[in-house]
Design a protein around this motif. Structure first.
Motif, mmCIF file in Angstrom:
data_model
loop_
_atom_site.group_PDB
_atom_site.id
_atom_site.type_symbol
_atom_site.label_atom_id
_atom_site.label_comp_id
_atom_site.label_asym_id
_atom_site.label_seq_id
_atom_site.Cartn_x
_atom_site.Cartn_y
_atom_site.Cartn_z
ATOM 1 N N ASN A 5 0.702 -1.141 -0.176
ATOM 2 C CA ASN A 5 0.025 0.026 0.167
ATOM 3 C C ASN A 5 0.836 1.179 -0.161
ATOM 4 N N GLY A 6 0.059 2.510 0.092
ATOM 5 C CA GLY A 6 0.819 3.797 -0.065
ATOM 6 C C GLY A 6 2.043 4.014 1.005
ATOM 7 N N VAL A 10 6.075 4.301 0.690
ATOM 8 C CA VAL A 10 6.962 5.468 1.266
ATOM 9 C C VAL A 10 8.039 4.992 2.232
#
Length: 131
Positions: A5-6, A10
């Motif tokens: 996921n994001g 990151v």
């Protein structure tokens, strides 16, 4: 495909920047891009080569229908038991009428017919393939 996921992406980028360092990061990113392009072209060439070698016979195959995840033995048995009765096989209307409740109940109407009674004094029938 990777289920990232994001937030995880990151975090991975931040770790890559810290571990690799900002000086070498562009070089590694370029190298990763080249590997991805090579992998994509390799997969495309492989697909093209397989299609060429298999020929036109297998281009019309519905591969999704052959997916084992779509295999449902209950559906297959249900469809086999509820097939239409054969009309030109010499079955009488009476046998077709008596087979309809069996098919609706989910049992097979194709039960074997009993063998005729042997004549008195005749030897019993022998099936050499059954033993």
């Amino acid at each position: 495909m990777l289920d990232i996921n994001g937030g995880e992406l990151v975090l991975l980028l931040l770790v890559a920047v810290l571990v690799i360092g900002p000086e070498r990061l562009p070089k590694y990113a370029e190298q990763l891009g080249q590997w991805a392009r090579r992998a994509r072209s390799f997969v495309q060439e492989t697909k093209t080569r397989v299609d060429d070698e298999l020929g036109d016979d297998l281009k019309d195959v519905d591969w999704a229908a052959l997916d084992p995840r779509r295999y449902d033995p209950r559906r297959i048995v249900r469809e086999a038991l509820l097939d239409d009765l054969p009309t030109g096989s010499g079955a009488s209307a009476k046998s077709r009428a008596s087979a309809a409740p069996l098919a609706a109940a989910g049992t097979s109407w194709r039960a074997s017919t009993p063998a005729p009674e042997p004549a008195p004094g005749a030897p019993a029938p022998f099936d050499d393939e059954a033993t």
